[in-house]
Design a protein around this motif. Structure first.
Motif, PDB file in Angstrom:
ATOM      1  N   UNK A 151      -2.567   5.552   3.279  1.00  0.00           N
ATOM      2  CA  UNK A 151      -1.152   5.141   3.044  1.00  0.00           C
ATOM      3  C   UNK A 151      -0.895   3.683   3.824  1.00  0.00           C
ATOM      4  N   UNK A 152      -1.401   3.193   4.875  1.00  0.00           N
ATOM      5  CA  UNK A 152      -1.089   1.904   5.229  1.00  0.00           C
ATOM      6  C   UNK A 152      -1.786   0.990   4.495  1.00  0.00           C
ATOM      7  N   UNK A 153      -2.807   1.617   3.983  1.00  0.00           N
ATOM      8  CA  UNK A 153      -3.757   0.361   3.362  1.00  0.00           C
ATOM      9  C   UNK A 153      -3.228   0.332   1.872  1.00  0.00           C
ATOM     10  N   UNK A 154      -2.613   1.202   1.208  1.00  0.00           N
ATOM     11  CA  UNK A 154      -2.013   1.243   0.141  1.00  0.00           C
ATOM     12  C   UNK A 154      -0.977   0.102  -0.041  1.00  0.00           C
ATOM     13  N   UNK A 155      -0.081  -0.009   0.894  1.00  0.00           N
ATOM     14  CA  UNK A 155       1.246  -0.748   1.115  1.00  0.00           C
ATOM     15  C   UNK A 155       0.777  -2.336   1.434  1.00  0.00           C
ATOM     16  N   UNK A 156      -0.407  -2.393   2.128  1.00  0.00           N
ATOM     17  CA  UNK A 156      -1.041  -3.724   2.553  1.00  0.00           C
ATOM     18  C   UNK A 156      -1.823  -4.356   1.134  1.00  0.00           C
ATOM     19  N   UNK A 157      -2.372  -3.447   0.498  1.00  0.00           N
ATOM     20  CA  UNK A 157      -3.080  -3.828  -0.898  1.00  0.00           C
ATOM     21  C   UNK A 157      -2.017  -4.426  -1.996  1.00  0.00           C
ATOM     22  N   UNK A 158      -0.755  -3.525  -2.189  1.00  0.00           N
ATOM     23  CA  UNK A 158       0.085  -4.160  -2.808  1.00  0.00           C
ATOM     24  C   UNK A 158       0.655  -5.540  -2.584  1.00  0.00           C
ATOM     25  N   UNK A 159       0.634  -5.750  -1.161  1.00  0.00           N
ATOM     26  CA  UNK A 159       1.567  -6.728  -0.531  1.00  0.00           C
ATOM     27  C   UNK A 159       0.632  -8.022  -0.460  1.00  0.00           C
ATOM     28  N   UNK A 160      -0.513  -7.875  -0.492  1.00  0.00           N
ATOM     29  CA  UNK A 160      -1.397  -8.971   0.192  1.00  0.00           C
ATOM     30  C   UNK A 160      -2.627  -9.334  -1.026  1.00  0.00           C
ATOM     31  N   UNK A 161      -2.486 -10.432  -1.837  1.00  0.00           N
ATOM     32  CA  UNK A 161      -3.315 -10.594  -2.819  1.00  0.00           C
ATOM     33  C   UNK A 161      -4.856 -10.689  -2.098  1.00  0.00           C
TER      34      UNK A 161
END
Length: 197
Positions: A18-28
């Motif tokens: 879950x944490x990686x999902x949001x980090x993946x979306x917000x950081x190119x």
């Protein structure tokens, strides 16, 4: 970062996803790294070090062998020593230990020896420089240079021509005017013993 990867169990992976999902979306940048790892690229510590070999040219050292003489004529050498002794008391100076003398005393004696030696050379020889360029100026040495006339110093690479700085002009004798000697058997006596009676 650790030099080995430790497997992560299911529960930490579930919450981490879950944490990686949001980090993946917000950081190119982070997303690009994840894609690279997903495509099989290895981390830096996983890659075997690359061995690089390189051929290095061996630097030549040029040594000039002394000329081999079938026979040696010592007359000229003995005659020159006689002249240096007569004019400069050269042999007296070099045969005596100077350890007990001060620098000032040695300097005064050297001045007389210098004057007498210069006189002998000027009267009996014409001495000129090998290279007339001023010292510490740039000179070019051809590939087919005479190793008797020119000595290369430092890193000598390749076959020339060579460029460098002249550190000493060298000396050569262009004329000899030593007096002719009729009785060579007496030349070994450089200076007679002097007895006051």
């Amino acid at each position: 970062m650790s030099q080995t990867l430790t497997k992560v169990s299911f529960i930490p992976r579930l919450f981490g996803a879950f944490g990686q999902f949001f980090k993946y979306l917000s950081n190119g940048d982070y997303a690009a790294r994840c894609l690279a790892i997903g495509q099989g690229e290895k981390l830096a510590f996983e890659v075997e070090p690359k061995v690089i070999t390189e051929e290095v040219e061996v630097i030549r050292e040029i040594e000039v062998a002394a000329p081999a003489l079938a026979s040696v004529n010592t007359d000229g050498a003995l005659q020159l020593l006689q002249l240096l002794q007569q004019e400069a008391r050269f042999i007296d100076f070099v045969q005596e230990s100077i350890d007990a003398y001060s620098d000032e005393e040695v300097g005064a004696a050297a001045r007389q020896i210098h004057a007498g030696s210069s006189k002998v050379l000027a009267q009996n020889f014409t001495i000129e420089v090998v290279n007339s360029a001023p010292e510490n100026t740039s000179v070019t040495v051809p590939a087919d240079y005479d190793a008797q006339q020119i000595k290369l110093e430092g890193r000598v690479e390749g076959t020339g021509p060579y460029s460098g700085n002249l550190i000493h002009p060298g000396w050569q004798v262009t004329d000899i005017r030593l007096p002719k000697v009729s009785q060579t058997q007496s030349l070994s006596i450089l200076a007679p013993a002097e007895v006051e009676v």
